[in-house]
Design an enzyme around this catalytic site. Structure first.
Site, PDB file in Angstrom:
ATOM      1  CD  GLU A  36      -8.656   7.426 -15.466  1.00 35.02           C
ATOM      2  OE1 GLU A  36      -9.062   8.551 -15.113  1.00 35.02           O
ATOM      3  OE2 GLU A  36      -8.732   6.415 -14.755  1.00 35.02           O
ATOM      4  CB  CYS A  45      -3.784   4.723  -5.978  1.00 34.21           C
ATOM      5  SG  CYS A  45      -2.355   3.908  -5.218  1.00 34.21           S
ATOM      6  CE  LYS A  54       1.818   5.967   1.647  1.00 32.76           C
ATOM      7  NZ  LYS A  54       0.755   6.865   1.181  1.00 32.76           N
ATOM      8  N   GLY A 189      -9.067  16.241  11.163  1.00 33.79           N
ATOM      9  CA  GLY A 189      -9.142  14.800  11.015  1.00 33.79           C
ATOM     10  C   GLY A 189      -7.820  14.129  11.353  1.00 33.79           C
ATOM     11  N   GLY A 194      -4.353  12.432   7.067  1.00 33.93           N
ATOM     12  CA  GLY A 194      -3.935  13.642   7.762  1.00 33.93           C
ATOM     13  C   GLY A 194      -2.611  13.476   8.478  1.00 33.93           C
ATOM     14  CD  GLU A 196       0.119   7.813   5.023  1.00 36.24           C
ATOM     15  OE1 GLU A 196       0.050   6.602   5.291  1.00 36.24           O
ATOM     16  OE2 GLU A 196      -0.093   8.265   3.874  1.00 36.24           O
ATOM     17  CG  HIS A 453      21.115 -11.990  14.641  1.00 33.61           C
ATOM     18  ND1 HIS A 453      20.433 -11.209  15.535  1.00 33.61           N
ATOM     19  CD2 HIS A 453      22.442 -11.829  14.907  1.00 33.61           C
ATOM     20  CE1 HIS A 453      21.309 -10.613  16.334  1.00 33.61           C
ATOM     21  NE2 HIS A 453      22.534 -10.961  15.979  1.00 33.61           N
TER      22      HIS A 453
END
Length: 475
Positions: A36, A45, A54, A189, A194, A196, A453
């Site tokens: 890496e 990510c 998020k 775009g 875009g 989010e 439910h």
């Protein structure tokens, strides 16, 4: 002088494809190295994509709820204000914790973590230059491997004449680290990235304008779902300029003048920042794929692989954003596992018909399988069943009644062809649908499965029941 080290598998890239592949290889008894070039593991990510976006989406949604919806629940908050530095610090903490967990995961499986810039030096050799060449501790390495997996991910692209400058013409990376709320954020775009990021800054007080060349947003969505999403976002305050092309962008002091070509002619708009979000491309850079003779798609730049994720160089494999298919983290993870299993002589594979896709706007959008448009293109006899969240008790209790569930099934066999959800918790609800597609379930299977439910998932059951009214089982 380079130091030689030998491994069964060397994986270049530590994103969701790379680190998952590394762990699976270790589980299968292989000696593994994961390379890496960034200081933190996790790839785009975890560091600059899925996770920080998020975190901001959740934080901005809480802010919006406190301002606009808590009062309806009898919760009086008084004047709500935004502390953007704290919000950004929380986002960064989430990223740090998750990337640290990836390091612990690899170390726990005795995987060698090597920080540096990798370059292919042959079909079985990887040369590593230290990330900091000025460091006294930095040493060039030469890794010998029976197999090499390329998992370097993707990077944003910009149209001609709209080069990123990191300040005014920005990519998703900069849009996640702004130090103030733009007065007007322009977005080139109308794809999921875009939408989010536009949702984040819209909730925090920015005016947001989405500029899209095509007649619809999020083109991969089922048409009915895409139209619903655009109507909802428009009601939330997001402005859309469809079938509009950006011809130029000029920076003047602290604003960007954007010249546009629309159906009606030419016009312009002015914004603080212009987020360019028109797609991503494979990130190969100085990886050396040309020198070792790896073939690529001349149109897209994707590396060409066979069913085992092997390139035309037999010892070198590629996964994730480097190869064709949706640029999704979970797709890369699945391919990483499959590639390693193929290297080990097992039958690793990925079912591309059962890969979920999610857009984390609010309401969320999630789907799996074929859209209604795709079913029509293939001349498949089909039935659809839909059910609105306004009919679900749980959605009513939460005040989240926007959207619906749509189930598409084969008219004769009743096998589920696709499921499309726009509504609360769609990202979580889609898992049941992915399982149904993976196992070849029918709409009747879902309809006859007892759902708790009150839950949002009852809307899925009701949509499946609605399919029966058109299928052969209804007669």
């Amino acid at each position: 002088m380079a130091k030689d080290q030998n491994y069964d598998v060397v994986i270049i890239g530590s994103g969701p494809g790379g680190y998952v592949a590394a762990v699976r290889a270790a589980q299968l008894g292989m000696k593994v190295a994961c390379v890496e070039k960034e200081p933190r593991l996790g790839g785009v990510c975890l560091n600059r994509g899925c996770i920080p976006s998020k975190a901001l989406l959740d934080s901005s949604e809480y802010y919006h709820l406190a301002k606009e919806q808590f009062a309806a629940h009898g919760i009086k908050t008084g004047r709500v204000s935004l502390d953007l530095p704290t919000m950004m610090a929380r986002k960064e903490k989430v990223v740090e914790e998750l990337t640290a967990n990836v390091r612990k995961l690899l170390e726990g499986h005795n995987i060698e973590i090597i920080h540096g810039t990798a370059r292919l030096a042959g079909p079985d050799r990887v040369e590593i230059a230290p990330s900091d060449p000025n460091s006294k501790k930095g040493k060039d390495l030469s890794l010998q491997a029976r197999a090499i997996i390329l998992a370097t991910g993707g990077e944003p692209v910009s149209p001609s004449g709209l080069a990123f400058d990191g300040q005014h013409l920005i990519s998703s990376r900069e849009a996640l680290t702004l130090d103030s709320v733009p007065k007007h954020l322009g977005i080139v775009g109308g794809g999921y990235i875009g939408l989010e990021l536009g949702s984040v800054w819209l909730r925090l007080g920015a005016k947001v304008t989405v500029i899209e060349m095509l007649p619809k947003i999020a083109t991969g969505l089922d048409g009915q779902v895409g139209r619903k999403l655009q109507r909802i976002l428009k009601r939330q305050g997001m402005r859309f300029m469809m079938q509009t092309k950006v011809t130029a962008a000029k920076i003047s002091r602290n604003s960007v003048r954007v010249d546009l070509e629309t159906k009606k002619g030419t016009e312009s708009l002015s914004c603080d920042r212009l987020l360019i979000s028109v797609g991503r491309r494979p990130r190969t850079g100085a990886l050396g794929i040309e020198e070792v003779g790896i073939k690529t798609d001349p149109g897209t730049g994707h590396l060409l692989v066979d069913g085992s994720y092997r390139t035309n160089v037999p010892s070198i494999y590629a996964i994730g954003d480097l190869i064709a298919g949706p640029m999704l983290a979970h797709k890369a993870s699945a391919e990483g596992i499959a590639a390693v299993e193929c290297i080990a002589g097992k039958s690793g594979e990925v079912n591309y018909d059962a890969i979920p896709a999610v857009i984390y706007t609010w309401p969320e959008v999630a789907s799996v399988g074929l859209t209604e448009e795709q079913v029509k293109e293939r001349n498949i006899d089909y039935c659809t069943g839909t059910y609105p969240f306004s009919g679900a008790g749980r959605a009513r209790c939460m005040g989240e009644t926007e959207g619906f569930v749509k189930v598409i099934a084969h008219k004769k066999t009743d096998r589920i062809l696709g499921v499309h959800i726009i509504g609360p918790r769609a990202a979580d609800m889609i898992a049941e649908c992915v399982l149904a597609v993976e196992f070849g379930a029918s709409s009747e299977d879902i309809a006859r499965t007892i759902h708790g439910h009150p839950t949002f998932a009852e809307a899925l059951q009701e949509a499946a029941m609605a399919v029966q009214k058109c299928s052969i089982y209804a007669s």
